[in-house]
Design an enzyme around this catalytic site. Structure first.
Site, mmCIF file in Angstrom:
data_model
loop_
_atom_site.group_PDB
_atom_site.id
_atom_site.type_symbol
_atom_site.label_atom_id
_atom_site.label_comp_id
_atom_site.label_asym_id
_atom_site.label_seq_id
_atom_site.Cartn_x
_atom_site.Cartn_y
_atom_site.Cartn_z
ATOM 1 C CG HIS A 44 12.155 3.399 7.680
ATOM 2 N ND1 HIS A 44 11.251 3.436 8.716
ATOM 3 C CD2 HIS A 44 11.842 4.444 6.868
ATOM 4 C CE1 HIS A 44 10.427 4.450 8.542
ATOM 5 N NE2 HIS A 44 10.770 5.086 7.440
ATOM 6 C CD GLU A 47 14.641 7.897 6.300
ATOM 7 O OE1 GLU A 47 13.942 8.896 6.575
ATOM 8 O OE2 GLU A 47 14.178 6.868 5.770
ATOM 9 C CG HIS A 48 12.421 7.822 10.911
ATOM 10 N ND1 HIS A 48 11.292 8.518 11.270
ATOM 11 C CD2 HIS A 48 12.147 7.271 9.709
ATOM 12 C CE1 HIS A 48 10.372 8.388 10.336
ATOM 13 N NE2 HIS A 48 10.863 7.626 9.367
ATOM 14 C CD GLU A 124 7.085 6.157 7.800
ATOM 15 O OE1 GLU A 124 7.425 6.192 6.602
ATOM 16 O OE2 GLU A 124 7.850 6.450 8.741
#
Length: 211
Positions: A44, A47-48, A124
């Site tokens: 993840h 991805e960022h 997040e």
């Protein structure tokens, strides 16, 4: 629909639609379950941070690249995959497709940008903890898949994300972002035979530039 495998080993599928808007997505089979020896949440985090700069574009340029064309660029991570996707007018399909591949093959992971994005990911994680439905779902999967790589939450934990270094991000991408794990899909109002040729030409061009 037409599908096949490029000479680089990338699987692809194209389909003609009757809309003026075109959609393309690059899927890499390296979601949470493939993190292995890396800290939880690295897929993840990758991805960022793919959007934080490439060897040819800064983060600011990437952010505005498709916006100026009236398009949209985004990504998401699941247990199984990382997906980069774009929506543009069919005339701009080539630009969008090349950008997706550039992000996947030429991301530089600048240290300063990574620290900024780490804060975004940590926020997040906190927001998910404040959402009972999301928190319960993560706990359910942790119990359901106990002992399996699938038990790990997609976002990772605050502790694990703090351990992720730029070197780890680059290493993860080198190991996982390989043609054999990539699938490129396009839906556009273009004849499928012509669309297939365009896709193969784009893939060939990108890999000749980046390798």
């Amino acid at each position: 629909m037409k599908s096949g495998v490029s000479k680089e080993g990338i699987r692809y599928a194209v389909r003609q639609s009757g809309r003026s808007v075109a959609y393309c997505a690059l899927t890499i089979g390296c979601g949470t379950r493939y993190e292995g020896r890396y800290p939880a949440g690295i897929a993840h985090f990758v991805e960022h941070t793919l959007f934080r700069g490439t060897s040819r574009k800064s983060a600011a340029v990437i952010t505005g690249y498709l916006d100026r064309l009236g398009g949209e660029l985004n990504a998401y991570t699941t247990k199984e995959e990382i997906v980069l996707h774009a929506t543009v007018l069919k005339e701009d399909l080539g630009k969008a497709a090349r950008l997706l591949f550039e992000l996947a093959t030429e991301a530089t992971f600048p240290d300063k940008e990574i620290q900024t994005e780490r804060g975004v990911v940590l926020d997040e994680i906190i927001s998910y903890k404040d959402n009972p439905a999301e928190d319960v779902y993560d706990r359910f999967e942790e119990l359901l898949f106990a002992g399996s790589p699938l038990q790990t939450p997609i976002l990772g934990t605050t502790a694990s994300v703090k351990k992720i270094t730029p070197q780890m991000l680059r290493s993860f991408v080198r190991e996982q972002f390989i043609p054999e794990k990539m699938v490129f899909t396009v839906v556009a109002d273009i004849d499928e035979a012509k669309l297939e040729k365009r896709v193969l030409k784009i893939i060939d061009y990108v890999f000749s530039q980046s390798h």
